[in-house]
Design a protein around this motif. Structure first.
Motif, PDB file in Angstrom:
ATOM      1  N   PRO A 127       3.868 -10.163   0.588  1.00  0.00           N
ATOM      2  CA  PRO A 127       4.347  -8.885   1.138  1.00  0.00           C
ATOM      3  C   PRO A 127       5.732  -9.069   1.749  1.00  0.00           C
ATOM      4  O   PRO A 127       6.104 -10.175   2.153  1.00  0.00           O
ATOM      5  N   GLU A 128       6.486  -7.986   1.830  1.00  0.00           N
ATOM      6  CA  GLU A 128       7.853  -8.072   2.364  1.00  0.00           C
ATOM      7  C   GLU A 128       7.881  -8.567   3.802  1.00  0.00           C
ATOM      8  O   GLU A 128       8.839  -9.220   4.225  1.00  0.00           O
ATOM      9  N   ASN A 129       6.832  -8.265   4.576  1.00  0.00           N
ATOM     10  CA  ASN A 129       6.839  -8.666   5.983  1.00  0.00           C
ATOM     11  C   ASN A 129       6.400 -10.109   6.201  1.00  0.00           C
ATOM     12  O   ASN A 129       6.229 -10.559   7.329  1.00  0.00           O
ATOM     13  N   TRP A 130       6.178 -10.833   5.112  1.00  0.00           N
ATOM     14  CA  TRP A 130       5.752 -12.228   5.208  1.00  0.00           C
ATOM     15  C   TRP A 130       6.890 -13.126   5.681  1.00  0.00           C
ATOM     16  O   TRP A 130       6.690 -14.093   6.400  1.00  0.00           O
ATOM     17  N   PHE A 131       8.108 -12.819   5.278  1.00  0.00           N
ATOM     18  CA  PHE A 131       9.224 -13.728   5.443  1.00  0.00           C
ATOM     19  C   PHE A 131       9.740 -13.756   6.878  1.00  0.00           C
ATOM     20  O   PHE A 131       9.737 -12.735   7.566  1.00  0.00           O
ATOM     21  N   PRO A 132      10.228 -14.914   7.313  1.00  0.00           N
ATOM     22  CA  PRO A 132      10.969 -14.936   8.582  1.00  0.00           C
ATOM     23  C   PRO A 132      12.193 -14.023   8.461  1.00  0.00           C
ATOM     24  O   PRO A 132      12.706 -13.820   7.358  1.00  0.00           O
ATOM     25  N   PRO A 133      12.664 -13.468   9.566  1.00  0.00           N
ATOM     26  CA  PRO A 133      13.806 -12.549   9.498  1.00  0.00           C
ATOM     27  C   PRO A 133      15.064 -13.198   8.922  1.00  0.00           C
ATOM     28  O   PRO A 133      15.933 -12.515   8.399  1.00  0.00           O
ATOM     29  N   MET A 144       7.919 -22.125   0.218  1.00  0.00           N
ATOM     30  CA  MET A 144       9.303 -21.776  -0.081  1.00  0.00           C
ATOM     31  C   MET A 144       9.764 -20.597   0.771  1.00  0.00           C
ATOM     32  O   MET A 144      10.924 -20.528   1.187  1.00  0.00           O
ATOM     33  N   ALA A 145       8.851 -19.641   1.037  1.00  0.00           N
ATOM     34  CA  ALA A 145       9.216 -18.500   1.875  1.00  0.00           C
ATOM     35  C   ALA A 145       9.607 -18.929   3.278  1.00  0.00           C
ATOM     36  O   ALA A 145      10.354 -18.223   3.961  1.00  0.00           O
ATOM     37  N   TYR A 146       9.132 -20.095   3.716  1.00  0.00           N
ATOM     38  CA  TYR A 146       9.490 -20.615   5.031  1.00  0.00           C
ATOM     39  C   TYR A 146      10.534 -21.726   4.937  1.00  0.00           C
ATOM     40  O   TYR A 146      10.722 -22.506   5.880  1.00  0.00           O
ATOM     41  N   GLY A 147      11.204 -21.801   3.782  1.00  0.00           N
ATOM     42  CA  GLY A 147      12.346 -22.685   3.651  1.00  0.00           C
ATOM     43  C   GLY A 147      12.021 -24.155   3.534  1.00  0.00           C
ATOM     44  O   GLY A 147      12.861 -25.002   3.877  1.00  0.00           O
ATOM     45  N   LEU A 148      10.812 -24.487   3.039  1.00  0.00           N
ATOM     46  CA  LEU A 148      10.440 -25.894   2.913  1.00  0.00           C
ATOM     47  C   LEU A 148      10.724 -26.409   1.499  1.00  0.00           C
ATOM     48  O   LEU A 148      10.355 -25.762   0.511  1.00  0.00           O
ATOM     49  N   PRO A 149      11.347 -27.569   1.368  1.00  0.00           N
ATOM     50  CA  PRO A 149      11.443 -28.202   0.053  1.00  0.00           C
ATOM     51  C   PRO A 149      10.059 -28.665  -0.400  1.00  0.00           C
ATOM     52  O   PRO A 149       9.190 -28.956   0.430  1.00  0.00           O
ATOM     53  N   ILE A 150       9.857 -28.712  -1.705  1.00  0.00           N
ATOM     54  CA  ILE A 150       8.556 -29.050  -2.282  1.00  0.00           C
ATOM     55  C   ILE A 150       8.600 -30.449  -2.888  1.00  0.00           C
ATOM     56  O   ILE A 150       9.563 -30.810  -3.564  1.00  0.00           O
ATOM     57  N   VAL A 151       7.556 -31.242  -2.666  1.00  0.00           N
ATOM     58  CA  VAL A 151       7.345 -32.479  -3.418  1.00  0.00           C
ATOM     59  C   VAL A 151       6.012 -32.328  -4.130  1.00  0.00           C
ATOM     60  O   VAL A 151       4.974 -32.124  -3.489  1.00  0.00           O
ATOM     61  N   THR A 185       8.039 -10.800  -4.223  1.00  0.00           N
ATOM     62  CA  THR A 185       7.197  -9.917  -3.422  1.00  0.00           C
ATOM     63  C   THR A 185       6.266  -9.125  -4.336  1.00  0.00           C
ATOM     64  O   THR A 185       6.527  -8.969  -5.535  1.00  0.00           O
ATOM     65  N   TRP A 186       5.201  -8.592  -3.750  1.00  0.00           N
ATOM     66  CA  TRP A 186       4.264  -7.809  -4.553  1.00  0.00           C
ATOM     67  C   TRP A 186       4.911  -6.543  -5.096  1.00  0.00           C
ATOM     68  O   TRP A 186       4.644  -6.127  -6.227  1.00  0.00           O
ATOM     69  N   SER A 187       5.782  -5.942  -4.322  1.00  0.00           N
ATOM     70  CA  SER A 187       6.446  -4.734  -4.816  1.00  0.00           C
ATOM     71  C   SER A 187       7.355  -5.054  -5.993  1.00  0.00           C
ATOM     72  O   SER A 187       7.432  -4.277  -6.957  1.00  0.00           O
ATOM     73  N   ALA A 188       8.027  -6.213  -5.944  1.00  0.00           N
ATOM     74  CA  ALA A 188       8.870  -6.608  -7.069  1.00  0.00           C
ATOM     75  C   ALA A 188       8.037  -6.858  -8.315  1.00  0.00           C
ATOM     76  O   ALA A 188       8.444  -6.507  -9.440  1.00  0.00           O
ATOM     77  N   LYS A 189       6.860  -7.435  -8.152  1.00  0.00           N
ATOM     78  CA  LYS A 189       5.987  -7.673  -9.297  1.00  0.00           C
ATOM     79  C   LYS A 189       5.480  -6.344  -9.879  1.00  0.00           C
ATOM     80  O   LYS A 189       5.383  -6.185 -11.102  1.00  0.00           O
ATOM     81  N   ALA A 190       5.163  -5.398  -9.003  1.00  0.00           N
ATOM     82  CA  ALA A 190       4.712  -4.091  -9.483  1.00  0.00           C
ATOM     83  C   ALA A 190       5.827  -3.381 -10.247  1.00  0.00           C
ATOM     84  O   ALA A 190       5.575  -2.737 -11.282  1.00  0.00           O
ATOM     85  N   GLU A 191       7.049  -3.510  -9.764  1.00  0.00           N
ATOM     86  CA  GLU A 191       8.187  -2.899 -10.464  1.00  0.00           C
ATOM     87  C   GLU A 191       8.401  -3.543 -11.828  1.00  0.00           C
ATOM     88  O   GLU A 191       8.659  -2.854 -12.823  1.00  0.00           O
TER      89      GLU A 191
END
Length: 414
Positions: free
Chosen positions: A214-220, A326-333, A393-399
């Protein structure tokens, strides 16, 4: 557009399949579609209070149970395969229900979203409407070279892989669904290729990242992290054999002992009781903190407090945890397989090729060491992942789905 959404699993404020079903329904209705959601009746007790608390316009729920109706049904319900059988029973009943509903509503399009397994199929293609199947995974198999991490569960995993590789073409239900679908959304290249082999034409197939936020998931704004002396790693997931927690622990045991790091593990499952013993076995008591299952707000704080997300699942479509991290800016291993191979941007982390067990373990350990020694690279990787997550985001997927809907409906009317 009038859409019939087939979402066997659909519950608000849940993860995995239940959350996917709910978020597809909510997002499609919020961008203007009239959505009828056909779902398992067991979800009613979760859906109706949420709809009272926060009504969603243009959405209608149609509940269908899967109760046993004869002695054979009741006999199968006593076996370990009862959930799969119930689902197929539900799918069989769904066709008649949707056929009657379509007579009353006249749907423009039918979209199956859960369960999201390509081999489970759907019978709703028989309604001769534009039919979208997915996102679905299930075509991926675990690497044989890493079979030791399944312990005594490898035989059942190998049997599953054999069924996919050798016998999938004999699954009439699956073949008919894939070959008759107007469009199949595949969540990884393995499922894409399997669907293509079993009847889906190239114009009917598209890779589609399964999870959404959801759009409100992300840090500002992009989270800033201090360059602390200790590297803080996070692992979030179900403790199942295919999630590869033993691989994670073995990789940690090979990290240069002069490097200060800590791994926090969040989640539970069938291997929960064995985990403390395995932590001792690999000599990781001082560097691994097992928290068990935690409320979401606590997990969110761990995402923000960590420096990297470390997750070595051996068979997954593409876990939601990658997108959350990734939404919280973490690199992935992680391992360079399945959904991670395609959908995690190449510069958003370190994706380790799967070779033999020893080299794979060493490469994962090297990845941790690299992140420790290169704090600026962690920030750059995290920024790439953060920017990518904003597009999911879910809205982007719906679009995006709507663009396909319009194309399919227009093609049907020509």
């Amino acid at each position: 557009m009038k859409i019939l959404l087939s979402a066997y699993a659909c519950k608000p404020n849940r993860g995995s399949e239940d959350g996917y079903g709910w978020n597809w329904a909510k997002s499609l209705s919020e961008i203007g579609h009239e959505v009828w959601v056909l779902t398992w009746a067991g979800g009613r007790e979760y859906i109706e209070p949420e709809m009272v608390r926060e009504p969603i316009p243009r959405i209608h729920f149609v509940y269908l149970d899967d109760n046993p109706s004869n002695p054979i049904d009741r006999l199968v319900d006593a076996t370990p395969f009862h959930w799969q059988y119930r689902y197929f029973r539900w799918q069989h009943r769904a066709l008649a229900v949707v056929r009657q509903l379509d007579y009353e509503v006249n749907f423009d399009l039918i979209h199956h979203v859960t369960w999201g397994s390509v081999t489970a199929g759907s019978r709703l293609w028989q309604l001769e409407k534009p039919f979208v199947f997915g996102p679905v995974g299930g075509g991926q198999t675990a690497p044989v070279t890493l079979k030791k991490y399944f312990l005594d569960k490898w035989k059942s995993e190998a049997l599953r892989s054999l069924l996919f590789r050798k016998f999938a073409r004999f699954n009439w239900f699956f073949r008919q669904t894939v070959s008759h679908a107007s469009l199949v959304f595949a969540t990884n290249i393995d499922t894409y290729e399997l669907a293509a082999r079993l009847g889906a034409g190239q114009k009917q197939l598209e890779l589609f990242f399964d999870p959404g936020l959801p759009e409100n998931w992300f840090p500002p704004e992009f989270p800033s992290r201090q360059n602390e002396p200790e590297l803080k790693l996070l692992w979030v997931g179900s403790l199942l054999p295919r999630k590869g927690i033993r691989l994670t622990l073995e990789a940690l045991s090979k990290v240069d002992p002069s490097i200060p790091y800590k791994l926090t593990i969040v989640g539970d499952g069938m291997q929960s009781s064995s985990l403390p013993q395995w932590i001792r076995e690999f000599g990781l008591e001082k560097v691994v903190d097992y928290r068990g299952r935690l409320p979401w707000l606590e997990v969110r704080e761990l995402y923000l407090a960590s420096n990297a997300f470390f997750f070595t699942s051996l068979r997954d479509s593409c876990p939601t945890q990658f997108l959350e991290a990734m939404a919280y800016g973490l690199p992935i291993v992680t391992l360079d397989i399945h959904g991670a191979k395609k959908f995690i941007p190449p510069t958003a982390g370190i994706k380790v090729p799967v070779t033999d067990a020893d080299n794979t373990v060493a490469a994962l350990a090297n990845g941790i060491e690299y992140l420790y020694h290169h704090p600026q690279a962690r920030i750059e990787m995290g920024r790439v992942g953060y920017d990518f997550a904003q597009t999911q985001t879910w809205s982007a997927k719906a679009e995006r789905a709507t663009e396909h809907y319009q194309r399919l409906v227009e093609a049907k009317t020509i």
